[in-house]
Motif scaffolding. Structure first.
Motif, PDB file in Angstrom:
ATOM      1  N   ALA A  47      58.807  48.646  44.798  1.00  0.00           N
ATOM      2  CA  ALA A  47      59.289  49.958  45.233  1.00  0.00           C
ATOM      3  C   ALA A  47      58.240  50.746  46.009  1.00  0.00           C
ATOM      4  O   ALA A  47      58.564  51.459  46.955  1.00  0.00           O
ATOM      5  CB  ALA A  47      59.740  50.768  44.019  1.00  0.00           C
ATOM      6  N   THR A  48      56.957  50.599  45.629  1.00  0.00           N
ATOM      7  CA  THR A  48      55.916  51.445  46.228  1.00  0.00           C
ATOM      8  C   THR A  48      55.025  50.709  47.209  1.00  0.00           C
ATOM      9  O   THR A  48      54.343  51.338  48.024  1.00  0.00           O
ATOM     10  CB  THR A  48      55.014  52.035  45.133  1.00  0.00           C
ATOM     11  N   GLY A  49      54.980  49.374  47.122  1.00  0.00           N
ATOM     12  CA  GLY A  49      54.013  48.624  47.908  1.00  0.00           C
ATOM     13  C   GLY A  49      52.647  48.689  47.258  1.00  0.00           C
ATOM     14  O   GLY A  49      52.479  49.206  46.152  1.00  0.00           O
ATOM     15  N   THR A  50      51.645  48.145  47.933  1.00  0.00           N
ATOM     16  CA  THR A  50      50.275  48.155  47.432  1.00  0.00           C
ATOM     17  C   THR A  50      49.451  49.177  48.209  1.00  0.00           C
ATOM     18  O   THR A  50      49.960  49.843  49.110  1.00  0.00           O
ATOM     19  CB  THR A  50      49.635  46.769  47.574  1.00  0.00           C
ATOM     20  N   MET A  51      48.191  49.307  47.822  1.00  0.00           N
ATOM     21  CA  MET A  51      47.283  50.263  48.473  1.00  0.00           C
ATOM     22  C   MET A  51      47.862  51.673  48.389  1.00  0.00           C
ATOM     23  O   MET A  51      48.162  52.316  49.387  1.00  0.00           O
ATOM     24  CB  MET A  51      47.025  49.863  49.924  1.00  0.00           C
ATOM     25  N   ILE A  52      48.040  52.155  47.168  1.00  0.00           N
ATOM     26  CA  ILE A  52      48.696  53.436  46.926  1.00  0.00           C
ATOM     27  C   ILE A  52      47.712  54.402  46.251  1.00  0.00           C
ATOM     28  O   ILE A  52      46.731  53.977  45.632  1.00  0.00           O
ATOM     29  CB  ILE A  52      49.962  53.274  46.068  1.00  0.00           C
ATOM     30  N   PRO A  53      47.970  55.727  46.314  1.00  0.00           N
ATOM     31  CA  PRO A  53      47.025  56.703  45.756  1.00  0.00           C
ATOM     32  C   PRO A  53      47.135  56.884  44.245  1.00  0.00           C
ATOM     33  O   PRO A  53      46.249  57.470  43.632  1.00  0.00           O
ATOM     34  CB  PRO A  53      47.395  58.000  46.493  1.00  0.00           C
ATOM     35  N   LYS A  54      48.205  56.384  43.630  1.00  0.00           N
ATOM     36  CA  LYS A  54      48.373  56.539  42.187  1.00  0.00           C
ATOM     37  C   LYS A  54      49.370  55.500  41.689  1.00  0.00           C
ATOM     38  O   LYS A  54      50.357  55.196  42.365  1.00  0.00           O
ATOM     39  CB  LYS A  54      48.883  57.946  41.838  1.00  0.00           C
ATOM     40  N   SER A 104      39.070  53.567  47.039  1.00  0.00           N
ATOM     41  CA  SER A 104      39.876  53.697  48.253  1.00  0.00           C
ATOM     42  C   SER A 104      41.368  53.828  47.960  1.00  0.00           C
ATOM     43  O   SER A 104      42.013  54.771  48.383  1.00  0.00           O
ATOM     44  CB  SER A 104      39.619  52.534  49.221  1.00  0.00           C
ATOM     45  N   ALA A 105      41.952  52.853  47.258  1.00  0.00           N
ATOM     46  CA  ALA A 105      43.383  52.877  46.930  1.00  0.00           C
ATOM     47  C   ALA A 105      43.619  51.918  45.772  1.00  0.00           C
ATOM     48  O   ALA A 105      42.777  51.064  45.474  1.00  0.00           O
ATOM     49  CB  ALA A 105      44.232  52.486  48.130  1.00  0.00           C
ATOM     50  N   ILE A 114      43.578  32.281  34.777  1.00  0.00           N
ATOM     51  CA  ILE A 114      42.557  32.056  35.795  1.00  0.00           C
ATOM     52  C   ILE A 114      41.591  30.945  35.399  1.00  0.00           C
ATOM     53  O   ILE A 114      41.150  30.160  36.239  1.00  0.00           O
ATOM     54  CB  ILE A 114      41.776  33.368  36.073  1.00  0.00           C
ATOM     55  N   ASP A 115      41.254  30.859  34.105  1.00  0.00           N
ATOM     56  CA  ASP A 115      40.258  29.877  33.690  1.00  0.00           C
ATOM     57  C   ASP A 115      40.861  28.568  33.189  1.00  0.00           C
ATOM     58  O   ASP A 115      40.128  27.658  32.802  1.00  0.00           O
ATOM     59  CB  ASP A 115      39.325  30.461  32.631  1.00  0.00           C
ATOM     60  N   GLY A 116      42.193  28.465  33.187  1.00  0.00           N
ATOM     61  CA  GLY A 116      42.828  27.203  32.865  1.00  0.00           C
ATOM     62  C   GLY A 116      42.819  26.830  31.397  1.00  0.00           C
ATOM     63  O   GLY A 116      42.985  25.656  31.055  1.00  0.00           O
ATOM     64  N   ASP A 117      42.685  27.824  30.491  1.00  0.00           N
ATOM     65  CA  ASP A 117      42.659  27.511  29.061  1.00  0.00           C
ATOM     66  C   ASP A 117      44.024  27.638  28.403  1.00  0.00           C
ATOM     67  O   ASP A 117      44.151  27.511  27.186  1.00  0.00           O
ATOM     68  CB  ASP A 117      41.639  28.392  28.339  1.00  0.00           C
ATOM     69  N   GLY A 118      45.071  27.920  29.202  1.00  0.00           N
ATOM     70  CA  GLY A 118      46.418  28.034  28.667  1.00  0.00           C
ATOM     71  C   GLY A 118      46.819  29.433  28.275  1.00  0.00           C
ATOM     72  O   GLY A 118      47.974  29.658  27.898  1.00  0.00           O
ATOM     73  N   ALA A 119      45.902  30.405  28.343  1.00  0.00           N
ATOM     74  CA  ALA A 119      46.200  31.797  27.998  1.00  0.00           C
ATOM     75  C   ALA A 119      46.086  32.662  29.248  1.00  0.00           C
ATOM     76  O   ALA A 119      45.181  32.460  30.066  1.00  0.00           O
ATOM     77  CB  ALA A 119      45.237  32.305  26.927  1.00  0.00           C
ATOM     78  N   VAL A 120      47.009  33.636  29.389  1.00  0.00           N
ATOM     79  CA  VAL A 120      46.968  34.475  30.577  1.00  0.00           C
ATOM     80  C   VAL A 120      45.792  35.442  30.509  1.00  0.00           C
ATOM     81  O   VAL A 120      45.397  35.914  29.440  1.00  0.00           O
ATOM     82  CB  VAL A 120      48.282  35.269  30.767  1.00  0.00           C
ATOM     83  N   ASP A 121      45.214  35.723  31.664  1.00  0.00           N
ATOM     84  CA  ASP A 121      44.106  36.647  31.816  1.00  0.00           C
ATOM     85  C   ASP A 121      44.567  37.811  32.698  1.00  0.00           C
ATOM     86  O   ASP A 121      45.595  37.723  33.373  1.00  0.00           O
ATOM     87  CB  ASP A 121      42.910  35.928  32.450  1.00  0.00           C
ATOM     88  N   ILE A 122      43.819  38.898  32.680  1.00  0.00           N
ATOM     89  CA  ILE A 122      44.197  40.082  33.452  1.00  0.00           C
ATOM     90  C   ILE A 122      43.244  40.258  34.618  1.00  0.00           C
ATOM     91  O   ILE A 122      42.019  40.300  34.442  1.00  0.00           O
ATOM     92  CB  ILE A 122      44.187  41.348  32.580  1.00  0.00           C
ATOM     93  N   MET A 123      43.808  40.363  35.807  1.00  0.00           N
ATOM     94  CA  MET A 123      43.039  40.591  37.028  1.00  0.00           C
ATOM     95  C   MET A 123      43.256  42.040  37.462  1.00  0.00           C
ATOM     96  O   MET A 123      44.378  42.438  37.787  1.00  0.00           O
ATOM     97  CB  MET A 123      43.488  39.625  38.123  1.00  0.00           C
ATOM     98  N   VAL A 124      42.184  42.832  37.430  1.00  0.00           N
ATOM     99  CA  VAL A 124      42.273  44.256  37.743  1.00  0.00           C
ATOM    100  C   VAL A 124      41.634  44.500  39.106  1.00  0.00           C
ATOM    101  O   VAL A 124      40.421  44.366  39.260  1.00  0.00           O
ATOM    102  CB  VAL A 124      41.565  45.103  36.669  1.00  0.00           C
ATOM    103  N   PRO A 125      42.430  44.863  40.131  1.00  0.00           N
ATOM    104  CA  PRO A 125      41.881  45.064  41.471  1.00  0.00           C
ATOM    105  C   PRO A 125      40.975  46.299  41.522  1.00  0.00           C
ATOM    106  O   PRO A 125      41.342  47.375  41.056  1.00  0.00           O
ATOM    107  CB  PRO A 125      43.121  45.265  42.350  1.00  0.00           C
ATOM    108  N   LEU A 126      39.791  46.128  42.086  1.00  0.00           N
ATOM    109  CA  LEU A 126      38.834  47.217  42.224  1.00  0.00           C
ATOM    110  C   LEU A 126      38.790  47.765  43.643  1.00  0.00           C
ATOM    111  O   LEU A 126      38.630  48.968  43.844  1.00  0.00           O
ATOM    112  CB  LEU A 126      37.427  46.736  41.823  1.00  0.00           C
ATOM    113  N   LEU A 127      38.907  46.880  44.628  1.00  0.00           N
ATOM    114  CA  LEU A 127      38.852  47.286  46.036  1.00  0.00           C
ATOM    115  C   LEU A 127      39.582  46.255  46.870  1.00  0.00           C
ATOM    116  O   LEU A 127      39.303  45.054  46.759  1.00  0.00           O
ATOM    117  CB  LEU A 127      37.405  47.412  46.513  1.00  0.00           C
ATOM    118  N   THR A 128      40.510  46.696  47.687  1.00  0.00           N
ATOM    119  CA  THR A 128      41.229  45.809  48.592  1.00  0.00           C
ATOM    120  C   THR A 128      40.875  46.179  50.017  1.00  0.00           C
ATOM    121  O   THR A 128      41.068  47.320  50.446  1.00  0.00           O
ATOM    122  CB  THR A 128      42.749  45.913  48.393  1.00  0.00           C
ATOM    123  N   GLY A 129      40.317  45.203  50.758  1.00  0.00           N
ATOM    124  CA  GLY A 129      39.977  45.426  52.153  1.00  0.00           C
ATOM    125  C   GLY A 129      41.107  44.958  53.056  1.00  0.00           C
ATOM    126  O   GLY A 129      42.267  44.849  52.642  1.00  0.00           O
TER     127      GLY A 129
END
Length: 235
Positions: A47-54, A104-105, A114-129
């Motif tokens: 609904a909002t797209g990425t690179m948003i202010p909140k 920035s956004a 991400i590490d292939g151990d069978g359990a989901v991990d959380i990826m938290v974006p810090l900066l998108t260029g």
């Protein structure tokens, strides 16, 4: 005698009466209602797209029996803001709160093994260029909670068949770098990095496959395997 029979009849009737169902606790009901009313982060992103202010409150679904994961943020102020990821039990008890500073956004966090151990991990974006995104990597531990293993950046991040984490990012339209990592003592450790080029350098013949060069390698690690396969070009 009649009173004895009547008393026995009462006891037998009580024994045959089904026990009343125990209503769920009010806080558990309220937590379930909040979760049901909250859109998924995938729905919110659509609904909002990425690179948003909140980022308004949304949820990430980990699967049946797993805690609820809620995502939200403060508004961006002078190019910085706090992104929050909170794990909650069924009764609304907070199990873990993850705070990261984004620049920035905001871009929505996501979960992946991400590490292939069978359990989901959380990826938290810090900066998108323009192309690459840097992430705080929160890996799932044996206790069911998440620990911050470090930061990775690139266009694509995932695990390799060899059990490593590969993060590939573009450095130009025809050149990209891939770092290979392992988790050592709870932290990401780079063991090798390679640069690939799709175009030849001046004076070189035309390339039939991307050129590959190992530019960093950890002590005691054989660099040869990192350039043996044809690298994928990150999107």
């Amino acid at each position: 005698m009649k009173s004895g029979i009547a008393g026995l009849a009462f006891v037998m009737a009580a024994a045959c009466t089904p026990a009343a169902e125990v209503a769920p606790a009010a806080d558990e009901t309220a937590a379930a209602a909040t979760e049901a009313a909250t859109p998924t982060c995938a729905e919110a992103e659509a609904a909002t797209g990425t690179m948003i202010p909140k980022i308004d409150l949304c949820k990430i679904e980990l699967g049946a029996g797993e805690p609820a994961v809620f995502v939200s943020s403060d508004p961006m102020t002078e190019g910085e803001g706090t992104l929050r990821v909170e794990l909650m039990a069924a009764d609304g008890t907070s199990l873990q709160l993850i705070d990261e500073t984004a620049t920035s956004a905001y871009t929505y966090p996501y979960v992946e093994d991400i590490d292939g151990d069978g359990a989901v991990d959380i990826m938290v974006p810090l900066l998108t260029g323009n192309v690459n995104t840097s992430y705080a990597v929160w890996l799932k531990g044996a206790d069911g909670l998440f620990f911050r293993a470090g930061e990775l950046g690139g266009v694509s991040i995932g695990h390799t068949p060899e059990g490593l984490i590969a993060a590939s990012g573009r450095s130009s339209a025809s050149e990209w770098e891939t770092g290979y990592f392992r988790v050592s003592n709870g932290a990401l450790e780079e063991i090798a990095a390679v640069v690939n080029r799709a175009d030849p350098e001046p004076g070189e013949p035309t390339l039939t496959v991307p050129a590959c060069e190992v530019i960093r390698v950890a002590e005691g690690v054989d660099p040869a395997p990192f350039c043996q396969s044809v690298p994928a070009i990150p999107g």
